[in-house]
Design a protein around this motif. Sequence first.
Motif, PDB file in Angstrom:
ATOM      1  N   ASN A  13       0.794  -1.229   0.000  1.00  0.00           N
ATOM      2  CA  ASN A  13       0.000   0.000   0.000  1.00  0.00           C
ATOM      3  C   ASN A  13       0.824   1.274   0.000  1.00  0.00           C
ATOM      4  O   ASN A  13       0.289   2.375  -0.015  1.00  0.00           O
ATOM      5  N   GLY A  14       2.153   1.148   0.060  1.00  0.00           N
ATOM      6  CA  GLY A  14       3.004   2.326  -0.002  1.00  0.00           C
ATOM      7  C   GLY A  14       3.110   3.113   1.283  1.00  0.00           C
ATOM      8  O   GLY A  14       3.565   4.257   1.271  1.00  0.00           O
ATOM      9  N   ASN A  15       2.731   2.500   2.419  1.00  0.00           N
ATOM     10  CA  ASN A  15       2.856   3.191   3.703  1.00  0.00           C
ATOM     11  C   ASN A  15       4.219   2.879   4.306  1.00  0.00           C
ATOM     12  O   ASN A  15       4.396   1.908   5.049  1.00  0.00           O
ATOM     13  N   ALA A  16       5.206   3.703   3.980  1.00  0.00           N
ATOM     14  CA  ALA A  16       6.587   3.438   4.389  1.00  0.00           C
ATOM     15  C   ALA A  16       6.761   3.473   5.896  1.00  0.00           C
ATOM     16  O   ALA A  16       7.559   2.713   6.463  1.00  0.00           O
ATOM     17  N   TRP A  17       6.031   4.359   6.566  1.00  0.00           N
ATOM     18  CA  TRP A  17       6.176   4.479   8.017  1.00  0.00           C
ATOM     19  C   TRP A  17       5.740   3.203   8.722  1.00  0.00           C
ATOM     20  O   TRP A  17       6.354   2.788   9.717  1.00  0.00           O
ATOM     21  N   ASP A  18       4.679   2.571   8.228  1.00  0.00           N
ATOM     22  CA  ASP A  18       4.182   1.348   8.867  1.00  0.00           C
ATOM     23  C   ASP A  18       5.001   0.125   8.489  1.00  0.00           C
ATOM     24  O   ASP A  18       5.130  -0.814   9.269  1.00  0.00           O
ATOM     25  N   TYR A  19       5.545   0.124   7.276  1.00  0.00           N
ATOM     26  CA  TYR A  19       6.236  -1.076   6.802  1.00  0.00           C
ATOM     27  C   TYR A  19       7.504  -1.349   7.602  1.00  0.00           C
ATOM     28  O   TYR A  19       7.814  -2.503   7.916  1.00  0.00           O
ATOM     29  N   LEU A  20       8.272  -0.309   7.904  1.00  0.00           N
ATOM     30  CA  LEU A  20       9.485  -0.489   8.689  1.00  0.00           C
ATOM     31  C   LEU A  20       9.559   0.618   9.741  1.00  0.00           C
ATOM     32  O   LEU A  20      10.213   1.643   9.542  1.00  0.00           O
ATOM     33  N   GLY A  52      12.073   9.159  16.756  1.00  0.00           N
ATOM     34  CA  GLY A  52      11.147  10.246  16.439  1.00  0.00           C
ATOM     35  C   GLY A  52       9.791   9.681  16.080  1.00  0.00           C
ATOM     36  O   GLY A  52       9.595   8.460  16.004  1.00  0.00           O
ATOM     37  N   LEU A  53       8.849  10.573  15.869  1.00  0.00           N
ATOM     38  CA  LEU A  53       7.475  10.185  15.564  1.00  0.00           C
ATOM     39  C   LEU A  53       7.268  10.045  14.066  1.00  0.00           C
ATOM     40  O   LEU A  53       7.770  10.857  13.282  1.00  0.00           O
ATOM     41  N   ALA A  54       6.535   9.016  13.702  1.00  0.00           N
ATOM     42  CA  ALA A  54       6.146   8.849  12.306  1.00  0.00           C
ATOM     43  C   ALA A  54       5.115   9.910  11.936  1.00  0.00           C
ATOM     44  O   ALA A  54       4.563  10.607  12.805  1.00  0.00           O
ATOM     45  N   ASN A  55       4.837  10.018  10.647  1.00  0.00           N
ATOM     46  CA  ASN A  55       3.981  11.096  10.154  1.00  0.00           C
ATOM     47  C   ASN A  55       2.627  11.141  10.853  1.00  0.00           C
ATOM     48  O   ASN A  55       2.138  12.207  11.214  1.00  0.00           O
ATOM     49  N   GLU A  56       2.010   9.980  11.050  1.00  0.00           N
ATOM     50  CA  GLU A  56       0.665   9.968  11.619  1.00  0.00           C
ATOM     51  C   GLU A  56       0.677  10.073  13.143  1.00  0.00           C
ATOM     52  O   GLU A  56      -0.366  10.236  13.775  1.00  0.00           O
ATOM     53  N   GLU A  64       5.746  14.022  11.100  1.00  0.00           N
ATOM     54  CA  GLU A  64       6.948  13.386  11.609  1.00  0.00           C
ATOM     55  C   GLU A  64       7.859  14.385  12.299  1.00  0.00           C
ATOM     56  O   GLU A  64       7.925  15.554  11.915  1.00  0.00           O
ATOM     57  N   ASP A  65       8.583  13.909  13.328  1.00  0.00           N
ATOM     58  CA  ASP A  65       9.420  14.823  14.094  1.00  0.00           C
ATOM     59  C   ASP A  65      10.412  14.033  14.930  1.00  0.00           C
ATOM     60  O   ASP A  65      10.019  13.137  15.686  1.00  0.00           O
ATOM     61  N   VAL A  66      11.692  14.351  14.819  1.00  0.00           N
ATOM     62  CA  VAL A  66      12.708  13.692  15.635  1.00  0.00           C
ATOM     63  C   VAL A  66      12.573  14.193  17.063  1.00  0.00           C
ATOM     64  O   VAL A  66      12.375  15.383  17.314  1.00  0.00           O
TER      65      VAL A  66
END
Length: 892
Positions: free
Chosen positions: A57-64, A111-115, A121-123
């Motif tokens: 699905n192209g959700n990079a934050w969730d995949y890794l 850091g936090l992922a986008n969602e 996102e924020d370190v």
Amino acid sequence: MSERSTESTPEFSHLLAQTKEKQRLEQHQNASNQWKKWGPYLSERQWGTVREDYSANGNAWDYLPHDHARSRAYRWGEDGIAGFSDFRQRICLSLALWNGQDPILKERLFGLANEQGNHGEDVKELYYYLDASPSHSYLKMLYKYPQAAYPYAELVEKNRHLSKQEKEFELLDTNVFDDNAYFDVFVEYAQAAPEDVLMRIKVHNRGSKAAKIHVLPQLTLRNTWAWTKNMEKPSCIQDTENSIRITHPDLGEYYFYTENCDHLLFTDNETNTQKLFNKPNDASYVKDAFHEFIVNKRKDSVNPSNSGTKAAALHERTVPAQDHIEIYARISKKAHAEPFAGFVDIIAERKQDTDTFYDALQENMASEQRLVQRQALSGLIWSKQFYCFDVHRWLKGDETQPIPEQHREHIRNGEWKHLYNADIISMPDKWEYPWYAVWDLAFHCIPFALIDPDFAKRQMLLFTREWYMHPNGQIPAYEWNFSDVNPPVHAWGAWRVYQIDRKQKGKGDRVFLESTFHKLMLNFTWWVNRKDNDGLNIFQGGFLGLDNIGVFDRSKPLPTGGYINQADGTSWMAMYSLNLMRIALELAIENPVYEDIASKFFEHFLHIAGAMTNIGDSDISLWDEEDKFFYDELRLPSGELIPLRVRSMVGLIPLFAVEVLDAEHINRFPGFKKRLDWLLEHRPELNKLVPRWSEPGKKDRRMFALTSERKIRSILQRVLNEEEFLSDYGIRGMSKAHEASPYVFKCSGVEVNVAYEPAESQSGLFGGNSNWRGPIWFPLNYLLIESLQKFHHYFGDEFTVECPVGSGQQLNLNQVAEFLSERLSQIFLKGEDGARAVYGHRPIMDQDPYFKDHILFYEYFDGDTGRGVGASHQTGWTALVAKLLHPKAKIQ
């Protein structure tokens, strides 16, 4: 001014001094000594990136996610704290820490992922790039590590429940730094010689009690073998009690040394599939072994044979209160019988060489300005990264791995199968943006050219190479969508780098300029053919660098149908035409063929200028005579044109399309001059569209610009008004007038409000992590300052405006440029109260002796207070402050 001479100018003469650091740069350039073969090339976040995303699905934050990063072998790169590696990131040296309290070994930045973040996102770490030489002979950074358990869960939970209207919850908002109960971990690198790297780790206990810490200089051999059959693996094998021999099929042998470590630990850089996927491991020892050994006390997690593809030297230490310890490590191409003999002296010598280099650069600068400029430039150097991404192989999958979903190429970047990246690239930010953004890069290269012009030139050339540029001429944008449309500033960047390099060396690098020019002509053609819907020289498409500054997301279909005629997009193209014209004239000095090409780009500029005034047969132009400002226009499917009266940076960008030439310079090119004269005689109406190009200005100069004197004055009346664009810290992205009176758009059942937002975005639009509706950001401020200097070059001191509006103070345009430069610089410089605006008057940042002289260079800045907003280490374009601070060096 650079147009008048190809000789070195006095303000840059000090750069020509043959310091030892400059000699190293020259040695690297002529390949006699490869000082930059090793450098700070590790990412700070490989997890959550597109290139590691093999999801359906192209959700990079969730995949890794971050929680998987310590256990999963990466496909395309490595990350680590204070990372240092060879230029292909095959042997990687970094830092791991454990305070005895954390649930995980600290091997990478959290850091936090986008969602997860209320503003994306924020370190959530505190770290600073304090020093760096451009040859990488010396580097220094600081990581602040709490002695209490790191508040991972608190940071995630608190930010999750914050609204878009609230500020982000940061690490300093927790109690982990109370009573100074933390470690200041300084990491220094010094190269004794190319491929002989010294690492010194100083751990300072800032608290009032002794505290324990585990310090691990660690080696990671990037996993290049798991993806292809029959690939030879490198290895790390214990050599002596405190040394490791590294054998790499590409690099040969290296030696790693440490001093008085408690244990040498070994494992393999392989995925722990048992933990992550409940699938038996292929390897006996896996990537997260050191975490298991130290945190979970699993002694069987590491390889007892003392070999593997990942290794670390464990130092368990107690640091006395208000004291420090030092740990040394070394990685070298040659064996050393006494690896730490003279170690401290070498570091001191490299530090002195770096001081001497910057002393020459910063002659006549105040100490506070020196501090800010040096850390800005150091951040640029630390933000280099080896970026590896083969899109074709990423889409197709690796022969030893499961085949990815076939529809993935329709999710992202399927039209970029030719793209093969494996280079050192200047990153915007190695945590929040650990991938290149090509238009950002043009701005990075301006301050880079002050300290390492050859690197700046190679960066500008890189993205015009055939393995980057699309066959159709498009330059890739960034990994989330290589096809997105960035402002075409590459020609401007190449010309500016050429000028700075010429000032330093006394001679221009025409091979660089010509090579870049030919590829940029292809890119220009792509723009003309793909982004001008009606062939009327009015341009559309993409966010063009301004994200959510307008009414609609311009990267998506409009809810009303139709398209937007963009004042900024069209102005960028006018600027692009003038940039290419100027480069062609420079090349025409030695090859008259380029005179015709310069004429062609001047003609393009004229057509764009005409279109800006009158779009086809329409009576409506992008210039609004009633408001005396430039606006976008919405063209509905019916053909109706609706001006979008948002008073934003969009309306200032037409000022950027300006070029000034001396009469004697024009007279050097009879073919070009003949074409100008012909147009003046046979197309007199064009003289009205492009004011002043036929009229002599100061010292008989000629000006090519989209804006007339009247329009310049009208726009500056708003720009220099503190109730509109002018802030105490620069020019806002949107007029403050929209704070009390938001712009409301109603059409076809669609209603959209656009209001001034000085800091973080207050909506989830456009990804939710960016906001140009008010904040100050350096790229456009810098271009505005440069344009004012060019206008002054034409008009001279007689052209004055009130600045600020209402003050009664009349300034010429060069003085206005200096006025704006000073306001931008005040974001970082200490005020009379000792505070820096960038930190929003946070006492610990302004007063604490362990914080107050460490600078963060944010992505953008609060339009009212100057507080840093967005990515906290954006020493990409924000490092432009280093150029603004440069003594006597005008932008033009």
